[in-house]
Design an enzyme around this catalytic site. Structure first.
Site, PDB file in Angstrom:
ATOM      1  N   LYS A 123       0.849  -1.200   0.000  1.00 17.96           N
ATOM      2  CA  LYS A 123       0.000   0.000   0.000  1.00 17.96           C
ATOM      3  C   LYS A 123       0.880   1.243   0.000  1.00 17.96           C
ATOM      4  CE  LYS A 123      -4.055   1.739   2.577  1.00 17.96           C
ATOM      5  NZ  LYS A 123      -4.930   1.479   3.760  1.00 17.96           N
TER       6      LYS A 123
ATOM      7  N   SER B 278     -10.144  -1.168   6.650  1.00 16.09           N
ATOM      8  CA  SER B 278      -9.535  -0.987   5.327  1.00 16.09           C
ATOM      9  C   SER B 278      -8.745  -2.161   4.764  1.00 16.09           C
ATOM     10  CB  SER B 278      -8.640   0.248   5.331  1.00 16.09           C
ATOM     11  OG  SER B 278      -9.437   1.387   5.214  1.00 16.09           O
TER      12      SER B 278
ATOM     13  N   SER C 204      -9.850   1.359   2.490  1.00 12.08           N
ATOM     14  CA  SER C 204      -8.956   2.179   1.698  1.00 12.08           C
ATOM     15  C   SER C 204      -7.858   1.381   0.989  1.00 12.08           C
ATOM     16  CB  SER C 204      -8.299   3.236   2.593  1.00 12.08           C
ATOM     17  OG  SER C 204      -7.504   2.612   3.586  1.00 12.08           O
TER      18      SER C 204
HETATM   19  N1  GLN Z   1     -13.477   3.397   5.825  1.00  9.97           N
HETATM   20  C1  GLN Z   1     -12.950   3.773   7.100  1.00  9.97           C
HETATM   21  C2  GLN Z   1     -12.583   5.233   7.087  1.00  9.97           C
HETATM   22  O1  GLN Z   1     -12.768   5.860   6.092  1.00  9.97           O
HETATM   23  C3  GLN Z   1     -11.801   2.921   7.460  1.00  9.97           C
HETATM   24  C4  GLN Z   1     -10.547   3.362   6.842  1.00  9.97           C
HETATM   25  C5  GLN Z   1      -9.384   2.544   7.263  1.00  9.97           C
HETATM   26  O2  GLN Z   1      -9.523   1.490   7.867  1.00  9.97           O
HETATM   27  N2  GLN Z   1      -8.216   3.053   6.961  1.00  9.97           N
HETATM   28  O3  GLN Z   1     -12.134   5.768   8.070  1.00  9.97           O
END
Ligand code: GLN
Length: 479
Positions: free
Chosen positions: A74, A173, A149
């Site tokens: 990532k 995410s 994400s």
């Molecule tokens: N979708 C969640 C957010 O937008 C989780 C994001 C994540 O786990 N980095 O905060």
């Protein structure tokens, strides 16, 4: 094992093929590199899952135990001399002078860097549409999101453009994109893995983890990630070695199903697959019972106070002075700060900084931040009570299958609801894994298995038994 098609091998199988001399690590790396590069250069934009692909295969002598099986990472993991941008214009072209601990640990174990993967900006999002480098696409249906994400990592693994990938999970995410792309994603116990060198979103929640084709590969990667790191004061020694899972049965295993995460708001097709998976678990010998997580319905509200509060503080460092973008044309310091943050951050990041700054401001701190912290404690207590009755908790990973690109970008609250089933475990700091459990409308559904802190070995074993019984065919997404 099919040694003639290196791309068909799981990471674990590739390790075996290389150590048996059936395949060279260079050949394997080149095969993936060529595919990743072809996707990146595709006239139609491809899956847009890589932001950077390695130009050179690494040296010939890749060390054991992983023997050169390439790894996609990532974007937000700092990698020395390689763009590490966290999906943001703010860090476009940023080349860190050091490498994240987990990335060097995996490289040291013989997993060289294949490429950096697309993500929502600073890991804020559930669809990878918040990336400054354009949305990634879901290989099962290119009109749909891969989740987020860590959507680039999920899409790359599902499409067979990488044997495995690293993601991060703050509120879901790793697990949610794994679910939407039909792969395995594991969020470890908070503190099991070093956060050093991960561009921070919400430090009390962020955790790196494997995104893989199968449960065995997740264990294999996790084995080389865990451990105390002097550079991360919140990291802990893992109490045992991560074993490769062999579980086939679930005799004597008690599984809890929380009504709060399996009712209203979950798509019918997702629930259907979930219940079919529960039936398989019972056939394997598990006892399935109801458990209660009474505060879980408040997890999302608490998360969307706490995560923005932490991000407003973590992202204060992007001021145009220390690294990344500096907006031109300002003649005053304050003006330079303002313009840089205006130009460098996308809309979702700005929204969270404003929410978090507000929640932390002196007049509102008690009402929002302190209260959300108390909810967080209650959620952790709920899990502790539930784990006195059951070994693991099962729930869908995501309330829906992959949705259409653009479908939720105009409605932040609808986007936040994607995290409904994953955020409770994040707030409690406990490990959870998502494995594919079937299809709904032709799209993958994820089954989430959560366990007590540091139960990764048992959790992986149970997930392995379920994986064998569910027999999900992931080949449809390979390109
Ligand atoms: N979708 C969640 C957010 O937008 C989780 C994001 C994540 O786990 N980095 O905060």
């Amino acid at each position: 094992m099919n040694a003639t098609d290196p791309l068909a091998l799981s990471a674990g199988e590739a390790v075996e093929a290389i150590s048996a001399g059936l395949l060279s690590s260079r050949e394997l790396f080149e095969a993936y590199r060529a595919r990743a590069e072809a996707d990146r250069a595709a006239a139609d934009g491809g899956l847009n899952c890589f932001t950077w692909v390695a130009e050179q295969p690494p040296g010939e002598d890749q060390p054991p135990p992983l023997h050169g099986v390439p790894l996609a990472i990532k974007d937000l993991f700092c990698t020395e001399g390689v763009p590490s941008q966290s999906g943001s214009r703010m860090l476009e072209g940023y080349l860190p002078p050091y490498t994240a601990t987990v990335v060097s640990a995996l490289a040291g174990a013989g997993a060289p860097l294949l490429g950096k993967t697309n993500q929502d900006e600073f890991a804020m999002g559930s669809s990878t549409e918040n990336s400054a480098f354009g949305a990634a696409r879901n290989p099962w249906d290119r009109e749909r999101v891969p989740g987020g994400s860590s959507g680039g990592s999920a899409a790359a693994v599902a499409a067979g453009l990488a044997p495995w990938a690293l993601g991060t999970d703050t509120g879901g995410s790793i697990r949610q994109p794994a679910a939407l792309c039909g792969i395995v994603g594991l969020k470890p116990t908070y503190g099991a893995v070093s956060r050093y060198g991960m561009i921070a979103f919400a430090s009390s929640l962020d955790q790196a983890g494997p995104m893989t084709r199968n449960v065995g590969d997740a264990a294999l990667m996790l084995r080389h990630m865990v451990g105390r790191d002097r550079c991360d004061a919140t990291s802990l020694a893992f109490p045992e070695e991560i074993a490769l899972p062999t579980g086939e049965r679930l005799d004597g295993v008690r599984l809890g199903v929380p009504e709060e995460l399996t009712g209203e708001g979950i798509e019918g097709g997702v629930l259907e697959s979930f219940h079919a998976a529960l039936a398989r678990a019972q056939e394997l010998g598990a006892e399935v019972q109801d458990v209660h997580l009474p505060h879980a319905p408040h997890a999302l509200s608490a998360y969307y106070v706490l995560a923005p509060a932490e991000c407003s503080s973590n992202l204060a460092r992007f001021d145009g002075v220390r690294y990344g973008l500096r907006a031109a044309g300002a003649d005053q310091l304050l003006d330079m700060y303002t313009r840089t943050r205006h130009d460098g951050f996308g809309a979702e990041v700005k929204r969270r900084i404003m929410l978090g700054t507000y929640a932390l401001s002196s007049g509102y701190y008690e009402a929002y931040y302190a209260r959300a912290q108390r909810v967080r404690t209650k959620i952790a207590d709920d899990f502790r009570t539930a784990f006195e009755q059951v070994h693991f908790i099962l729930a869908p990973t995501s309330p829906s299958v992959a949705f259409k690109l653009g479908e939720k970008t105009g409605d932040p609250l609808a986007m936040y609801l994607n995290d409904y089933c994953t955020v409770p475990m994040s707030l409690a700091g406990i490990p959870a894994i998502s494995i594919p459990c079937g299809l709904s409308e032709g799209l993958p559904v994820g089954l989430q298995i959560a366990g007590p802190a540091f139960s990764e070995n048992r959790m992986l074993d149970a997930a392995h038994a379920m994986e064998q019984a569910l027999d999900f065919d992931a080949a449809a997404a390979r390109v």
